[in-house]
Design an enzyme around this catalytic site. Sequence first.
Site, PDB file in Angstrom:
ATOM      1  N   ASN A 418       0.856  -1.186   0.000  1.00 48.63           N
ATOM      2  CA  ASN A 418       0.000   0.000   0.000  1.00 48.63           C
ATOM      3  C   ASN A 418       0.885   1.227   0.000  1.00 48.63           C
ATOM      4  O   ASN A 418       1.873   1.304   0.731  1.00 48.63           O
ATOM      5  CB  ASN A 418      -0.906   0.036   1.237  1.00 48.63           C
ATOM      6  CG  ASN A 418      -1.663   1.354   1.353  1.00 48.63           C
ATOM      7  OD1 ASN A 418      -1.167   2.327   1.920  1.00 48.63           O
ATOM      8  ND2 ASN A 418      -2.858   1.390   0.815  1.00 48.63           N
ATOM      9  N   THR A 444      -4.463   0.575  -3.047  1.00 46.46           N
ATOM     10  CA  THR A 444      -4.865   1.751  -2.270  1.00 46.46           C
ATOM     11  C   THR A 444      -6.124   1.417  -1.487  1.00 46.46           C
ATOM     12  O   THR A 444      -6.925   0.571  -1.908  1.00 46.46           O
ATOM     13  CB  THR A 444      -5.115   2.976  -3.172  1.00 46.46           C
ATOM     14  OG1 THR A 444      -6.147   2.669  -4.115  1.00 46.46           O
ATOM     15  CG2 THR A 444      -3.857   3.380  -3.912  1.00 46.46           C
ATOM     16  N   GLU A 445      -6.310   2.088  -0.372  1.00 45.29           N
ATOM     17  CA  GLU A 445      -7.357   1.723   0.572  1.00 45.29           C
ATOM     18  C   GLU A 445      -8.789   1.824   0.057  1.00 45.29           C
ATOM     19  O   GLU A 445      -9.662   1.097   0.555  1.00 45.29           O
ATOM     20  CB  GLU A 445      -7.219   2.510   1.880  1.00 45.29           C
ATOM     21  CG  GLU A 445      -7.128   4.001   1.744  1.00 45.29           C
ATOM     22  CD  GLU A 445      -5.700   4.505   1.682  1.00 45.29           C
ATOM     23  OE1 GLU A 445      -5.427   5.571   2.242  1.00 45.29           O
ATOM     24  OE2 GLU A 445      -4.851   3.839   1.046  1.00 45.29           O
ATOM     25  N   PRO A 446      -9.112   2.678  -0.932  1.00 44.22           N
ATOM     26  CA  PRO A 446     -10.500   2.668  -1.398  1.00 44.22           C
ATOM     27  C   PRO A 446     -10.866   1.457  -2.237  1.00 44.22           C
ATOM     28  O   PRO A 446     -12.011   1.366  -2.705  1.00 44.22           O
ATOM     29  CB  PRO A 446     -10.613   3.959  -2.212  1.00 44.22           C
ATOM     30  CG  PRO A 446      -9.245   4.297  -2.619  1.00 44.22           C
ATOM     31  CD  PRO A 446      -8.365   3.811  -1.505  1.00 44.22           C
ATOM     32  N   GLY A 447      -9.924   0.511  -2.442  1.00 47.87           N
ATOM     33  CA  GLY A 447     -10.312  -0.739  -3.074  1.00 47.87           C
ATOM     34  C   GLY A 447      -9.617  -1.072  -4.374  1.00 47.87           C
ATOM     35  O   GLY A 447     -10.141  -1.862  -5.158  1.00 47.87           O
TER      36      GLY A 447
END
Length: 821
Positions: A418, A444-447
Amino acid sequence: MPSPARLAVTRALHPSHIARCWVARSNAFRPIGMNIMVNDASSFSTTKPNYQHRLKKFYYHNHSRHPKGSMNGESLPLNYNSLKESPEDGASSTIPKDPMLHFEIPQRTRQKFISAEDAVELVRDGDTVCVSGFVSQGAPEAVLKALGERYENTSSPNKLTLLFGGGPGDWDKRGLNHLAKKSSASPPMLKRAIGSHYGQVPAIAELALSNEIEAWTLPLGSISRMIRAQSTHSPGHITNIGIGTYVDPSMSGGAANEAALQSELHKKLISRIKIEDQDNLMYKALPINVAIIRGTTADSQGNITVEHESLLCDQKITAAAAKNSGGIVIAQVKRIAANGSLLSREVAVPGPLVDCVVVVDEQDHDRLHPMSYEERYNPALTGMIKTPQDEIKRIPLDIRKIIARRAFFALKPDKIVNLGIGLPEGLASVASEEGMLEYITMSTEPGVFGGFPVSGRSFGPAINASALVEMNQMFDFYDGGGLNMCFLGAAQVSKRGDVNVSRMSKNRLTGPGGFIDISQSTRNICFMTPLTTKDLKICIPGDGTLNIEKEGSVKKFLPEVLEKTFSGDEAVRRGQKVFYVTERAVFRRTAKHEVLELVEIAPGIDLVKDVLDQLDFTPVVSSDLMIMDPRIFKEETMNVKNELFGSIEERCRYHSGDHTMYLDLFGVTLNSKDDVKYFVDALRKTFHPLVRKKGKIDMVVNYDGFDLRKGLEDDYSKAVTSLEHDFYKSTKRFTGTTFRRAKLAKQLRMSEWDTDALYDEIDTNQDSQISLEQLRTAIRRMFQINLTPSQMNLFQRSPDDTTVDRETFGKAVVELLKDAN
């Protein structure tokens, strides 16, 4: 041609919508919003499109909270004569005398299409409103703008609770900033805000800083799962994420101001609970009265698709949480499809979850429905097209690139990583420049899985992404230990290795975003920051050295941080490996020392003047202080790809117990006959002494990620056949995880392991103690097992232990390997 009695048209659509009403199955566009001249039941003629948006007649909307309902026209079937027989519910029984009729979608389906102004009439004073979107991406701008304007005109709705994760906002006045309204004569629009990242919504951050609203900053992953918990009527989201940081109730509990600390909600929002003697946090699920989400296309039943959205921003669970709270769901889209034309697999939010659909006119897409606040639409971010990798621009050799290059050395092939926002974004550019991007899965954290993450204010999506999942699903993966590495920014670093990114100063509110979730659940962490900031100037002569021309006036390594977004002590307790990379020095935090340890400095840097004097504390200087690789400070490409993959010898793992060789070929590319010859000769040198001593070996080979250039097939086949004849007793070929499982199956035979010998191998200091960091690394290396928090607990006598003794290790490793078998 269908009979007139089966056709219907809608007054609710602007002509620009009419041109975009499409039938996917036939790939044909069908206008459905025309004025129709009725002659009889079997013939009709059309005139120019109707530009009238509504008839001046009220009807009771199913979800209206107002006695007169919202102001929309009534629905009439096309068959003129049928009006005499059975007018539909809500339709006038009076037959218009003028044969020129303004028809609509039938009553049973047409109610979901309404204007933004009508949609926001459904929001009441005191409601809890939840909005989808991430940073600058996916904002339901038309609805938010209309909601803000309604308050300006009527002072309602007011005293709202705003629940959001990553935004959305434009760092100015759009997005959630529309909701930061206040009036001297009425209550303010917002009563409280519970969010994760306030940087792009400065108007709301200003209300929080001035103590005009209650405000909390919570981990993004926890907010995402709080919403999901509400959709299932669970009491909340239970996790160990946040322990030891400022969101821990033993500290500030995530409160961003005094108003939040004094709020009745504060004590309930986050609570500490014990499960099996382990401390956890529960983030309370909150009922949602109004969900405002965004998609691309809708049909009149409310089914929503997201083909032009760059991210999946939890639209579905947000809608489900609102519906299961007894609330309403407003969806903003930019085009309409005929009923039955949307493929079921493409529907992201099912129609039953959606109450109202607001359609943005095409001429307003730039203002009210762009993909993000930075660009109208980019098909490379939706997967519609692939961008050639050589088009990715190189970043100049500056402080940012130097830090990214040093961090790049920590990358390993076939890993999932990430990249945080800011400095870490440069790592993707360096990976692309060094030809490694295709061998590493960025996320990335939004998917987003794979591809090249977009930087700057467009952060979130990726160019050429391989997969998109919902944000809550990505955090499930992250929190479960799915990440191999993470690279994150750092605004402040303390002597104990604590990091602050959530509160830059008392007068600046940012929030943690996904930082806490990622940093507390990833085994290997690399923080990236300049040693000092503000007016820092460096000189890069090009000879592999670095000089400081002008020192920064603000120090970033301090005795204590303003707000603890990451805890160094907690990282030691969890057994994480943590490094802090700057342009001139590298530090680490381990269980050996309670303060940071300096392990590397750049060539050309003065240890005392340029490093130690720029810290507000005294670190431990490693007895084996290293010099950073000179290639980092040169203009040309570093060419470290082969070093990161490792030599052929390093790719061979021999298991003496059953005379088996495991060969991992991931990332190996053979481009010429010379490459094939070198490859085979290296294997021969490795196998020969083993075969001479114990006979032919059993081979297990991983071919995942192996690449053989066209035209070399015959040469490679002959070479491998020769190896098989001379050295192999048997051969098994696998890809990916099946290779690792085959390898692990042999390693987990308990009768072949001596736990005391294992302990001694890990205890390199021979002090009868091993740190949790050493334990995690060794178990991963020996058994290909990534220890989860519950597995780590097996090796600890108490939750506060940071080392493992021999007796506990012996019992725990037996239990661990039994479970793995």
